[in-house]
Design a protein around this motif. Structure first.
Motif, PDB file in Angstrom:
ATOM      1  N   LYS A 207       0.842  -1.201   0.000  1.00 45.26           N
ATOM      2  CA  LYS A 207       0.000   0.000   0.000  1.00 45.26           C
ATOM      3  C   LYS A 207       0.880   1.255   0.000  1.00 45.26           C
ATOM      4  O   LYS A 207       1.893   1.307   0.699  1.00 45.26           O
ATOM      5  CB  LYS A 207      -0.882  -0.035   1.256  1.00 45.26           C
ATOM      6  CG  LYS A 207      -1.912   1.063   1.288  1.00 45.26           C
ATOM      7  CD  LYS A 207      -2.865   0.905   2.470  1.00 45.26           C
ATOM      8  CE  LYS A 207      -3.663   2.198   2.600  1.00 45.26           C
ATOM      9  NZ  LYS A 207      -4.269   2.366   3.872  1.00 45.26           N
ATOM     10  N   GLY A 208       0.475   2.257  -0.790  1.00 43.25           N
ATOM     11  CA  GLY A 208       1.256   3.495  -0.867  1.00 43.25           C
ATOM     12  C   GLY A 208       0.802   4.497   0.185  1.00 43.25           C
ATOM     13  O   GLY A 208      -0.393   4.665   0.421  1.00 43.25           O
ATOM     14  N   TYR A 209       1.752   5.175   0.820  1.00 46.45           N
ATOM     15  CA  TYR A 209       1.421   6.173   1.854  1.00 46.45           C
ATOM     16  C   TYR A 209       1.917   7.573   1.491  1.00 46.45           C
ATOM     17  O   TYR A 209       2.023   8.441   2.340  1.00 46.45           O
ATOM     18  CB  TYR A 209       2.007   5.738   3.209  1.00 46.45           C
ATOM     19  CG  TYR A 209       1.277   4.550   3.795  1.00 46.45           C
ATOM     20  CD1 TYR A 209       0.188   4.726   4.640  1.00 46.45           C
ATOM     21  CD2 TYR A 209       1.657   3.249   3.462  1.00 46.45           C
ATOM     22  CE1 TYR A 209      -0.501   3.637   5.156  1.00 46.45           C
ATOM     23  CE2 TYR A 209       0.979   2.156   3.966  1.00 46.45           C
ATOM     24  CZ  TYR A 209      -0.107   2.358   4.818  1.00 46.45           C
ATOM     25  OH  TYR A 209      -0.793   1.283   5.317  1.00 46.45           O
ATOM     26  N   GLY A 210       2.259   7.768   0.225  1.00 44.64           N
ATOM     27  CA  GLY A 210       2.692   9.104  -0.203  1.00 44.64           C
ATOM     28  C   GLY A 210       4.184   9.323  -0.001  1.00 44.64           C
ATOM     29  O   GLY A 210       4.922   8.424   0.407  1.00 44.64           O
ATOM     30  N   VAL A 211       4.597  10.556  -0.299  1.00 42.47           N
ATOM     31  CA  VAL A 211       6.030  10.890  -0.284  1.00 42.47           C
ATOM     32  C   VAL A 211       6.480  11.268   1.130  1.00 42.47           C
ATOM     33  O   VAL A 211       5.835  12.086   1.793  1.00 42.47           O
ATOM     34  CB  VAL A 211       6.303  12.072  -1.251  1.00 42.47           C
ATOM     35  CG1 VAL A 211       7.742  12.550  -1.143  1.00 42.47           C
ATOM     36  CG2 VAL A 211       5.989  11.650  -2.680  1.00 42.47           C
ATOM     37  N   HIS A 212       7.573  10.655   1.567  1.00 46.16           N
ATOM     38  CA  HIS A 212       8.105  10.937   2.910  1.00 46.16           C
ATOM     39  C   HIS A 212       9.628  11.025   2.875  1.00 46.16           C
ATOM     40  O   HIS A 212      10.273  10.489   1.970  1.00 46.16           O
ATOM     41  CB  HIS A 212       7.652   9.854   3.899  1.00 46.16           C
ATOM     42  CG  HIS A 212       6.173   9.914   4.130  1.00 46.16           C
ATOM     43  ND1 HIS A 212       5.604  10.791   5.015  1.00 46.16           N
ATOM     44  CD2 HIS A 212       5.153   9.246   3.536  1.00 46.16           C
ATOM     45  CE1 HIS A 212       4.283  10.658   4.977  1.00 46.16           C
ATOM     46  NE2 HIS A 212       3.981   9.728   4.089  1.00 46.16           N
ATOM     47  N   TYR A 265       5.674  12.781  11.803  1.00 44.03           N
ATOM     48  CA  TYR A 265       4.265  12.754  11.373  1.00 44.03           C
ATOM     49  C   TYR A 265       3.788  11.399  10.887  1.00 44.03           C
ATOM     50  O   TYR A 265       2.604  11.203  10.660  1.00 44.03           O
ATOM     51  CB  TYR A 265       4.030  13.826  10.290  1.00 44.03           C
ATOM     52  CG  TYR A 265       4.363  15.176  10.828  1.00 44.03           C
ATOM     53  CD1 TYR A 265       3.547  15.760  11.791  1.00 44.03           C
ATOM     54  CD2 TYR A 265       5.541  15.820  10.468  1.00 44.03           C
ATOM     55  CE1 TYR A 265       3.883  16.970  12.360  1.00 44.03           C
ATOM     56  CE2 TYR A 265       5.882  17.037  11.035  1.00 44.03           C
ATOM     57  CZ  TYR A 265       5.052  17.605  11.983  1.00 44.03           C
ATOM     58  OH  TYR A 265       5.384  18.793  12.557  1.00 44.03           O
ATOM     59  N   ILE A 266       4.718  10.481  10.670  1.00 49.15           N
ATOM     60  CA  ILE A 266       4.300   9.136  10.262  1.00 49.15           C
ATOM     61  C   ILE A 266       5.282   8.130  10.855  1.00 49.15           C
ATOM     62  O   ILE A 266       6.497   8.365  10.849  1.00 49.15           O
ATOM     63  CB  ILE A 266       4.226   9.019   8.717  1.00 49.15           C
ATOM     64  CG1 ILE A 266       3.616   7.679   8.323  1.00 49.15           C
ATOM     65  CG2 ILE A 266       5.582   9.205   8.049  1.00 49.15           C
ATOM     66  CD1 ILE A 266       3.001   7.692   6.941  1.00 49.15           C
ATOM     67  N   LYS A 267       4.724   7.036  11.385  1.00 50.25           N
ATOM     68  CA  LYS A 267       5.584   6.021  12.001  1.00 50.25           C
ATOM     69  C   LYS A 267       5.288   4.679  11.369  1.00 50.25           C
ATOM     70  O   LYS A 267       4.132   4.356  11.108  1.00 50.25           O
ATOM     71  CB  LYS A 267       5.273   5.926  13.498  1.00 50.25           C
ATOM     72  CG  LYS A 267       6.225   6.694  14.364  1.00 50.25           C
ATOM     73  CD  LYS A 267       6.239   6.154  15.799  1.00 50.25           C
ATOM     74  CE  LYS A 267       7.356   6.813  16.576  1.00 50.25           C
ATOM     75  NZ  LYS A 267       6.992   8.076  17.173  1.00 50.25           N
ATOM     76  N   LYS A 273       3.035  -1.722  10.970  1.00 55.38           N
ATOM     77  CA  LYS A 273       1.838  -0.881  11.183  1.00 55.38           C
ATOM     78  C   LYS A 273       2.218   0.572  10.901  1.00 55.38           C
ATOM     79  O   LYS A 273       3.242   1.059  11.380  1.00 55.38           O
ATOM     80  CB  LYS A 273       1.352  -1.003  12.631  1.00 55.38           C
ATOM     81  CG  LYS A 273       0.636  -2.291  12.914  1.00 55.38           C
ATOM     82  CD  LYS A 273      -0.405  -2.092  14.032  1.00 55.38           C
ATOM     83  CE  LYS A 273      -1.088  -3.398  14.327  1.00 55.38           C
ATOM     84  NZ  LYS A 273      -0.151  -4.406  14.866  1.00 55.38           N
ATOM     85  N   VAL A 274       1.346   1.251  10.141  1.00 59.23           N
ATOM     86  CA  VAL A 274       1.635   2.646   9.788  1.00 59.23           C
ATOM     87  C   VAL A 274       0.715   3.553  10.590  1.00 59.23           C
ATOM     88  O   VAL A 274      -0.494   3.341  10.638  1.00 59.23           O
ATOM     89  CB  VAL A 274       1.410   2.884   8.274  1.00 59.23           C
ATOM     90  CG1 VAL A 274       1.720   4.329   7.911  1.00 59.23           C
ATOM     91  CG2 VAL A 274       2.259   1.930   7.455  1.00 59.23           C
ATOM     92  N   GLU A 275       1.305   4.531  11.225  1.00 61.77           N
ATOM     93  CA  GLU A 275       0.510   5.420  12.069  1.00 61.77           C
ATOM     94  C   GLU A 275       0.852   6.872  11.730  1.00 61.77           C
ATOM     95  O   GLU A 275       2.022   7.260  11.723  1.00 61.77           O
ATOM     96  CB  GLU A 275       0.903   5.135  13.529  1.00 61.77           C
ATOM     97  CG  GLU A 275      -0.046   5.687  14.557  1.00 61.77           C
ATOM     98  CD  GLU A 275       0.570   5.512  15.956  1.00 61.77           C
ATOM     99  OE1 GLU A 275       0.285   6.356  16.795  1.00 61.77           O
ATOM    100  OE2 GLU A 275       1.357   4.559  16.156  1.00 61.77           O
ATOM    101  N   ARG A 276      -0.197   7.660  11.413  1.00 62.51           N
ATOM    102  CA  ARG A 276       0.049   9.088  11.153  1.00 62.51           C
ATOM    103  C   ARG A 276      -0.226   9.862  12.433  1.00 62.51           C
ATOM    104  O   ARG A 276      -1.120   9.507  13.197  1.00 62.51           O
ATOM    105  CB  ARG A 276      -0.873   9.601  10.050  1.00 62.51           C
ATOM    106  CG  ARG A 276      -0.581   8.977   8.694  1.00 62.51           C
ATOM    107  CD  ARG A 276      -1.485   9.587   7.639  1.00 62.51           C
ATOM    108  NE  ARG A 276      -1.466   8.816   6.403  1.00 62.51           N
ATOM    109  CZ  ARG A 276      -0.639   9.050   5.395  1.00 62.51           C
ATOM    110  NH1 ARG A 276       0.249  10.012   5.480  1.00 62.51           N
ATOM    111  NH2 ARG A 276      -0.696   8.316   4.297  1.00 62.51           N
TER     112      ARG A 276
END
Ligand SMILES: Cc1cc2nc3c(=O)[nH]c(=O)nc-3n(C[C@H](O)[C@H](O)[C@H](O)COP(=O)(O)OP(=O)(O)OC[C@H]3O[C@@H](n4cnc5c(N)ncnc54)[C@H](O)[C@@H]3O)c2cc1C
Length: 658
Positions: A207-212, A265-267, A273-276
Motif C-alpha cells: 500500500k502506498g502512503y505518499g512521499v516521505h 508525522y508518520i511512524k 503498522k503505519v501510524e500518522r
C-alpha cells in the motif's frame, strides 16, 4: 598637448568625481541604512561581517576567478568556506549577509544549513533530533536535500523513487525504478555530502502512503565513495552556480534502517503498522525557512546591482551638451527610466521582506509555543507570492543594470553578470515561481469566498478583496495608489474566479482555461502588499527621510500600476487622462531621485570589495581599473604568444588549399 599639471588636475578630478554627488544627498544616510537592514544592530552586524570579508586576503576581489576552470573554482570556494567557518557561525541565517557579499560562489554548506537542518528540525521526531542534531550542526554529518528527480520537480506527489518496507529485516528498500526517478539537482550532492534527505514514495504491505523523507548515509565514512547500491555524480556545468555541485543519484535496492524514515508525522512499526500523527502542515515550516531567506537576503542583490549601475552612470559620460561639456549618462531621462523605477522597487521589496520576516517569525512562534496554526495559511500565501515577486525582481534588476552599463556591463569585471547568473535560479528553485503564484491565487480565491460567506474570517491584509470601486481625485498619492493597487488585484481575482467557474470541471479549468488569469491576479497582490509596508516604514520618520521615501514609494506605486493595470481597465476604473497623469508624475519625480541617487544606493553601506566591480568603485579611475585588469591581471595574457596560434597556422593551410 596636455601639460603635467593639467593631467594631475584631471586625475584628481577623477578621484573626487562622486564627492559632489554625495554632498547633494538630501536625507540622513545612517537612518536610511538602518531602515534597509531592519535596525541599527542589524546594520552594525552587517558592517562587522563585511569587514571580515574585506580584511581577509582570501576574500579580496579577484576578477581572474572567471578565467579558472570549474574544477579550480570549486577548490578555491572550498578553501574560502573553511576560512569563513573559522570566524562565522554558518548555521546562523544572519551569516547569509556576508555570504551574499561573496557571490563568486556560494559556500559549501548553504544547502546543509538552510535546507537540510530546517527540514530535519520540522520532520524528525524528538529522538531523531537528539540523535542527529549535534553532528548536523557541527558538520560531521553533511547532508543534501534530495527531492527533485529527472522526471518530476514541482509535482512532488508524483516522485517515483520508492521506499518499500521489508518486514523480514525491518528495513526500507530504497529503489530508483527508472531513469526518470533519478534524483537530479540536489546541491552539494555531486561531490560533497555523506548523507541525503531522500524523498520517496513509502510503501508498506503493497500500500502506498505518499512521499516521505528518509535520512540516509550515501557515502562511505572513510573512503567517501558512494555506498554499494548507490550511484552519485555531478550533473555538469550550468548557467551560474559553477561552484555548486548539483548532483544526481540513483538507488539499486539500497537498504536503509527503520529509523531512517523521519517520523514526526508518520511512524512505521517493526511489524509494519503505519501510524500518522500530528499536523503534517508543519512540514511547510522548512520551505518557509528557505523562502524567507530568499526574500530577506537575496533581494539585497538587486541593490548591489543598482549600486554598480548608478555609480557607473555617474562616472560614464557620452556625447556633449550645448556648452561642449560631456554629459553623465545618469542625466539622460532614458537612463533614469531604466534605473529609478528599479531603485524604487528595491526599496519596496526590502521593506516588504522585513515585514515578511516578522510574519514568518510570528507564525513560527505561535505554532511552536501554543500549537496555534491561525497564521499558517496567510504566511504561506504571502511568502509564496513574495518569493515569486522578489526573485523575479532581482533577476530583472540585475539584467537591466547590466544593460544600462553598455559594453562594460557584459564583462565579469563589472560585477554584474555574476549577480544575474547566481540569482536567476532562485526563480526556479524552492518552489517554481508560476506554481507559487498559483498557490497564492488559491488563497486569494478562498478569501474572496469568505468575503461573502464569512467576512470575519478574512485577515486584515485581504479585506481589500471586497472593493468594487474607489473614488480618488489625485491618482498619484501614496494612499490612493494603495487603493488602486488593491482594487486592481480585487478585480483581477474576481475575474479569475469567474473564468474558473465558467467550466464545470474545475480541475481542468484551473489547468487549461484559467491559469493566466489566476497567476495574473496573484502577481498583483505583492505590489499592493509592498506599498502597505512602504507606507508603514515611512510613518514616523525624520522629515527628510520621509520626503525621499515618499517619492520612491510613489514611483514604485505608479510603476506597478502602469505595468499591471488590466483590472482597473476592465472595470473602467482608470481613464486615459489618469494614465497620462501617472506617467507625467513619475517623470516629474525623477530629478529628485537624480539628486539623491548615489546616496540612495550607498545607504546600503557596500564596500568596494563587496561590490566586486571595477566599473563602480567609491572613488577612482574606472578606465584605469579596467585597463590594469586587462593588461596586468588577466591571466590569459600571461603567455605572450598563446598556444592557440598553432591553429591559425593550420587554418592558413586549410584556406590555402581552397
Ligand atoms: C540551481 C538549482 C538548485 C537546485 N537545488 C535543488 C536541491 O538542492 N534539491 C532539490 O531537490 N531540487 C533542487 N533543484 C530543483 C528545483 O527544486 C526544481 O527545478 C524546481 O522545483 C522546479 O521543478 P522542475 O524543474 O520540475 O520544473 P517544472 O515543474 O517541470 O516546470 C517547468 C515549467 O512548467 C511549468 N509548470 C509546471 N507545472 C505547472 C502547473 N501546474 N501549472 C502551470 N505551469 C506549470 C512551470 O511554471 C515551468 O514553466 C534545484 C534547481 C536549480 C535550478
Amino acid at each position: 598637448m596636455i601639460s603635467a599639471s593639467s593631467q594631475q588636475k584631471k586625475q584628481l578630478q577623477k578621484y573626487t568625481m562622486l564627492e559632489g554627488e554625495r554632498k547633494q544627498g538630501q536625507f540622513p544616510l545612517l537612518e536610511m541604512s538602518h531602515l534597509l537592514y531592519g535596525g541599527k544592530d542589524q546594520f552594525d552586524k552587517f558592517l562587522e561581517r563585511q569587514n571580515f570579508f574585506d580584511t581577509n586576503p582570501m576574500f579580496k576581489v579577484n576578477h581572474d576567478f572567471y578565467n579558472k576552470s570549474r574544477q579550480d573554482q570549486i577548490l578555491l570556494n572550498a578553501e574560502r568556506t573553511v576560512e569563513a567557518m573559522k570566524k562565522l557561525s554558518l548555521g546562523d541565517p544572519n551569516y547569509y549577509t556576508p555570504n551574499v557579499l561573496c557571490p563568486q560562489g556560494i559556500f559549501i554548506s548553504t544547502v546543509h544549513f538552510a535546507m537540510v537542518i530546517p527540514a530535519f528540525q520540522v520532520l524528525a521526531s524528538d529522538d531523531q533530533i537528539t540523535k542527529w542534531m549535534t553532528s548536523l550542526k557541527n558538520f560531521s554529518a553533511i547532508g543534501c536535500y534530495a527531492q527533485t528527480e529527472l522526471g518530476h520537480g514541482s509535482d512532488v506527489q508524483n516522485l517515483q523513487t520508492v521506499a518499500v518496507f521489508d518486514k523480514q529485516t525491518t528495513e526500507f528498500v530504497i529503489h530508483t525504478p527508472n531513469i526518470e526517478a533519478t534524483k537530479f539537482w540536489p546541491g552539494e550532492l555531486g561531490l560533497y555530502c555523506e548523507f541525503a534527505l531522500v524523498f520517496a514514495q513509502l510503501q508498506v504491505d503493497g500500500k502506498g502512503y505518499g512521499v516521505h523523507p528518509f535520512w540516509i548515509r550515501i557515502r562511505d565514512k572513510e573512503t567517501h565513495k558512494p555506498l554499494s547500491g548507490i550511484e552519485i555524480g555531478d550533473i555538469g556545468p550550468k548557467m551560474g552556480y559553477a561552484v555548486k555541485d548539483n548532483g544526481f543519484m540513483s538507488f539499486d535496492h539500497f537498504r536503509a534502517p527503520l529509523d531512517s524514515l523521519l517520523n514526526r508525522y508518520i511512524k512505521v512499526s517493526r511489524d509494519g503498522k503505519v501510524e500518522r500523527q500530528g499536523n503534517p502542515k508543519v512540514g511547510y515550516g522548512s520551505m518557509m525557512y528557505m523562502r524567507n531567506i530568499l526574500c530577506d537576503q537575496y533581494t539585497k542583490f538587486g541593490g548591489r546591482a543598482l549600486t554598480i549601475a548608478v555609480r557607473y552612470s555617474l562616472y560614464r559620460k557620452q556625447f556633449k551638451d550645448d556648452n561642449k561639456q560631456e554629459i553623465r549618462i545618469l542625466d539622460y531621462q532614458l537612463q533614469q527610466q531604466k534605473l529609478f523605477p528599479l531603485l524604487a522597487e528595491f526599496y519596496a521589496c526590502v521593506f516588504g521582506s522585513i515585514k515578511i520576516k516578522e510574519l514568518v517569525n510570528d507564525n513560527f512562534n505561535r505554532i511552536s509555543q501554543s500549537n496555534d496554526f491561525s497564521l499558517l495559511g496567510l504566511t504561506h500565501a504571502v511568502l509564496s507570492g513574495a518569493k515569486a515577486n522578489y526573485t523575479y525582481f532581482v533577476s530583472n534588476c540585475a539584467e537591466w543594470c547590466r544593460l544600462s552599463c553598455g559594453g562594460h556591463g557584459f564583462a565579469h569585471y563589472s560585477g554584474l553578470p555574476i549577480i544575474f547568473f547566481e540569482m536567476s535560479p532562485n526563480i526556479t528553485l524552492e518552489g517554481e515561481n508560476t506554481i507559487l503564484n498559483l498557490q497564492l491565487a488559491r488563497y486569494l480565491l478562498k478569501q474572496l469566498q469568505h468575503i461573502v460567506s464569512k467576512p470575519s474570517a478574512v485577515p486584515e491584509f485581504f479585506k481589500f478583496l471586497s472593493l468594487e470601486t474607489v473614488k480618488v481625485d489625485d491618482v498619484t498619492t501614496i494612499d490612493n495608489l494603495i487603493k488602486l493597487l488593491g482594487l486592481n488585484c480585487a478585480i483581477l481575482t474576481k475575474y479569475a474566479a469567474q473564468k474558473l467557474m465558467t467550466h464545470s470541471d474545475m480541475k481542468e479549468s484551473w489547468d487549461t482555461k484559467s491559469g493566466i488569469a489566476l497567476a495574473k491576479a496573484a502577481s498583483t497582490f505583492i505590489p499592493y502588499f509592498n506599498m502597505l509596508c512602504f507606507l508603514d516604514t515611512i510613518n514616523n520618520k525624520a522629515k527628510e527621510t520621509k520626503e525621499i521615501l515618499t517619492i520612491l514609494a510613489r514611483i514604485y506605486g505608479i510603476t506597478m500600476l502602469l505595468n499591471n493595470m488590466q483590472g482597473l481597465l476592465l472595470k473602467n476604473q482608470l481613464n486615459s487622462q489618469q494614465i497620462k497623469t501617472l506617467q507625467d508624475t513619475r517623470e516629474s519625480l525623477y530629478p529628485i531621485i537624480r539628486t539623491n541617487a548615489l546616496c540612495l544606493v550607498e545607504a546600503q553601506g557596500l564596500s568596494d570589495n563587496s561590490l566586486q566591480s571595477l566599473i563602480a568603485p567609491k572613488e577612482g579611475d574606472v578606465y584605469m581599473n579596467m585597463y590594469n585588469f586587462a593588461s596586468k591581471e588577466n591571466s590569459l595574457n600571461k603567455q605572450q604568444v598563446h598556444n592557440g596560434i598553432n591553429y591559425i597556422q593550420k587554418m592558413r593551410e586549410v584556406n590555402a588549399k581552397l
